[in-house]
Write a protein that holds these residues in place. Structure first.
Motif, mmCIF file in Angstrom:
data_model
loop_
_atom_site.group_PDB
_atom_site.id
_atom_site.type_symbol
_atom_site.label_atom_id
_atom_site.label_comp_id
_atom_site.label_asym_id
_atom_site.label_seq_id
_atom_site.Cartn_x
_atom_site.Cartn_y
_atom_site.Cartn_z
ATOM 1 N N LYS A 1 51.582 -30.754 -123.932
ATOM 2 C CA LYS A 1 51.972 -31.874 -123.054
ATOM 3 C C LYS A 1 52.120 -33.164 -123.860
ATOM 4 C CE LYS A 1 50.538 -34.269 -118.818
ATOM 5 N NZ LYS A 1 49.405 -34.489 -117.909
ATOM 6 N N GLU B 243 46.632 -30.574 -123.769
ATOM 7 C CA GLU B 243 47.019 -29.683 -122.661
ATOM 8 C C GLU B 243 48.125 -28.772 -123.168
ATOM 9 O OE1 GLU B 243 47.418 -31.482 -118.813
ATOM 10 O OE2 GLU B 243 48.888 -29.951 -118.161
ATOM 11 N N LYS C 19 47.195 -21.692 -119.251
ATOM 12 C CA LYS C 19 47.141 -23.135 -119.500
ATOM 13 C C LYS C 19 45.722 -23.497 -119.908
ATOM 14 C CE LYS C 19 47.454 -26.208 -116.057
ATOM 15 N NZ LYS C 19 48.055 -27.103 -115.026
#
Ligand code: FHN
Length: 683
Positions: free
Chosen positions: A536, A575, A653
């Motif tokens: 991210k 992330e 994730k």
């Protein structure tokens, strides 16, 4: 002396009066001022002070890390640490003996810690009582005798001085200006006044938030106006790019770069000096027996000098004033080698093509066409082939220290030299002395992918096209993809190479009448474990590894956070989303993270794991919580944070939450905290 006092007086009354601007000094003027330093090549670093009393131990336990950091590492309160300062009584200190040891080793200058981070001063300072004369039973200045002994022996001397100070009550965010103007700078001025012939000021501890490049520039100018010929390292400002020690940009203040515990990979146009310990600690540390061998240290000298640098090798005397015997014996062996081969080291300068393969290095006498070729492990070399240097016709080639010339055969592009049997008895390098010229050598090919230069390792998922380029006009590039050395029969590179599998590409440039270029090697590593990986927010530019694929390339960074296998995130979370490409049965997934409190690196406080069979429909399968403990060992360690999955999933994730700010008890309190992550393992 009176002119110096007058100058200092004038500056203090009329700061602008007669003040010269040294920040725009020409390269020629700088090089002239540094001539002795560029000739000297080899110096002694000395870390000595109150920390040599505990010597790395506290409350009967060895404290991890270098011993001069014990006050911080063991979180010793000031009044407690002062007990060590009061015990520091080096009755066996013999400055002349120290200088004799340095000189016999072939060291041409000495840099000693006037004040390290603990704030203890080993000279009789006028601006504090926290010094060897007023705060110890010894009651005598330790720098003066050393300076005197250096002068007698023609050894230049300098001081290491720490900007960071753990003892002074004003050396903090709130009162730093007062500390700087009423303590730090007056101490530096008094040292320059006391030692008009001080050759070097070696700053350190510049990384603190309170210090800035601007303050460094102002201080550099002020000190140079007092002592115009003094040399000052790049740690007077903030221009140093981490432990590799060179400048982030050309505007950085300071006369030379300061790689620490490492040697530059290539030569550099900026003067540079690699500083290194004999074992693992700068200060004396009882039980630190990881001593480097004399051969390794001699190789370091050759490696550094062939790349145009200086070597500052450290000794840590104990609290009696004795240099550890392990250092003394090795310095004796180095001295024996330097006595014979020193002419290939001192007063030389680096040449462009300073190496051939792993075994041959070159230097050049600065004032004439004498070249020195270092043969690094002669024990295995019945004959050597030199290409980068051609002996002039009918000249003799000698092994330094031997009056009998060696036999050799020379063609336009190479010289074959027979190494006499007696030089193959041990592994100390031998040096060939050649009156010659520098051969024409093809430039090393550059490797680009999408017009971006890549080197060493490149990770990819989908097929890639690579280009090989040489800066030598009309040269041809030959390459191999099996890791073998390219030669005249290898494939010629045309316009691009399509790579669809993991490969090792080696390439060299060829041109008639030129020596073949050094070989470029790159490992192209295809990542198949996942279809895609998305991070991210990008890692810090300085710690971005080989890109996002670093997290799944099967290589782990190890305890050295500088290793390119780590991704570093400053004050931000990590992330990451993994697309396995299809639904697969996953037993467990783990994320490796580094803890290294000494370098502001903390484990994430929360790590959440999610899985999904379709994008967007995530289910949390595990949450890891980490309670940071201030008594945690500061020695770096890696923790694999894992989650059981036991399910068929396509998407994974992982969210690792950064503590963002260093905690109040941490030396970097309030500063940004780092997460270092590497190797996501999917079982
Ligand atoms: O923190 C210091 C360390 O104690 C030592 O003085 C080295 C030597 O240059 N410099 C700093 C670490 O980078």
């Amino acid at each position: 002396m009176k002119y110096l006092v007058l100058a200092v007086l004038l500056f203090s009354i009329f700061p602008g009066c007669g003040k010269k601007d040294y920040l725009n000094e020409s390269v020629a003027d700088r090089d002239e001022r540094m001539e002795w330093w560029n000739d000297a090549k080899f110096g002694m670093f000395i870390h000595w002070g109150a920390y040599s009393v505990p010597a790395g131990w506290y409350k009967d336990k060895m404290v991890s890390g270098a011993s001069e950091w014990i006050m911080d590492a063991a979180k010793i309160p000031i009044d407690e640490y002062e007990k060590f300062s009061k015990q520091f009584n080096p009755t066996e200190y013999d400055a002349e003996e120290w200088v004799r040891i340095a000189k016999n080793a072939g060291m041409k200058y000495i840099i000693i810690t006037s004040k390290h981070h603990d704030g203890y001063c080993i000279w009789d300072s006028k601006v504090t009582n926290y010094d060897i004369v007023d705060f110890s039973p010894y009651k005598k200045d330790l720098l003066k005798p050393l300076a005197e002994a250096c002068r007698k022996e023609g050894i230049k001397f300098g001081f290491y001085h720490s900007i960071m100070d753990w003892h002074h009550p004003d050396a903090n965010k709130e009162k730093f200006k007062k500390y700087r103007d009423e303590y730090l700078i007056p101490q530096l001025v008094e040292l320059l006044e006391e030692y008009e012939d001080l050759a070097v000021l070696w700053f350190d501890g510049e990384w603190i938030d309170e210090w800035t490049e601007e303050q460094g520039k102002s201080l550099y100018n002020q000190l140079r106006n007092i002592s115009p010929d003094i040399l000052i390292n790049n740690r007077i400002g903030k221009g140093r790019d981490g432990m590799q020690g060179m400048n982030k940009d050309s505007s950085a203040v300071g006369d030379f770069g300061t790689p620490e515990q490492e040697i530059l990979e290539k030569s550099s146009s900026l003067p540079w000096e690699a500083c290194m310990t004999f074992n693992d600690s700068w200060g004396f540390k009882k039980g630190d027996d990881n001593w480097k061998s004399a051969e390794a240290l001699i190789f370091n000298i050759i490696d550094i000098v062939s790349k145009g640098g200086n070597y500052l090798l450290n000794v840590g005397p104990d609290s009696r004033g004795i240099i550890p015997n392990e250092s003394v014996t090795r310095l004796g062996e180095i001295g024996n080698w330097m006595n014979i081969n020193g002419e290939a080291i001192y007063n030389t300068r680096a040449i462009k093509n300073y190496f051939e393969g792993e075994k041959i290095r070159y230097t050049k006498a600065k004032d004439d066409d004498i070249y020195y070729s270092f043969i690094l492990n002669p024990a295995k070399s019945l004959e050597v082939m030199l290409k980068n240097i051609l002996p002039i016709e009918n000249s003799k080639i000698y092994i330094i220290g031997d009056d009998n010339p060696v036999s050799y055969k020379s063609s336009d592009l190479e010289t074959k030299i027979i190494i006499p049997q007696k030089y193959r008895a041990n592994n100390f390098p031998i040096v060939l002395k050649i009156i010659g010229i520098e051969n024409k050598v093809v430039e090393k090919p550059l490797i680009t992918i999408d017009d971006v230069e890549v080197e060493n390792t490149y990770l990819f998922q989908n097929d890639i096209k690579i280009k090989l380029n040489s800066l030598t006009p009309h040269s041809i590039i030959r390459y191999t993809i099996d890791g073998s050395e390219p030669n005249e029969k290898s494939k010629i590179f045309k316009n691009e190479l399509l790579i669809s599998e993991t490969s090792v590409i080696k390439s060299s440039g060829f041109k008639n009448g030129f020596v073949k270029s050094p070989t470029t090697k790159i490992k192209l590593h295809k990542i198949k474990s996942v279809k895609d990986i998305i991070i991210k927010n990008h890692p810090s530019e300085k710690y971005s590894g080989y890109g996002k694929l670093t997290l799944i390339n099967g290589q782990r960074g190890g305890s050295n956070y500088q290793n390119k296998d780590w991704l570093g995130f400053e004050g931000e979370d990590l992330e990451v989303l993994l697309d396995l490409g299809e639904s697969k049965h996953v037993n467990e997934v783990s994320l490796g993270c580094l803890s290294n409190l000494n370098s502001w690196i903390f484990l994430p406080q929360i790590v959440s794991f999610y899985t999904a069979s379709a994008i967007g429909k995530y289910e949390k399968v595990h949450e890891f919580n980490y309670q940071l403990d201030k008594n945690e060992s500061i020695k770096g360690f890696i923790k694999d944070i894992s989650a059981k999955v036991n399910n068929s999933v396509r998407y994974i994730k992982i969210v690792a939450e950064n503590i963002n700010q260093c905690p109040s008890w941490h030396k970097g309190k309030g500063g940004k905290a780092w997460i270092f992550a590497d190797e996501i393992i999917i079982n």
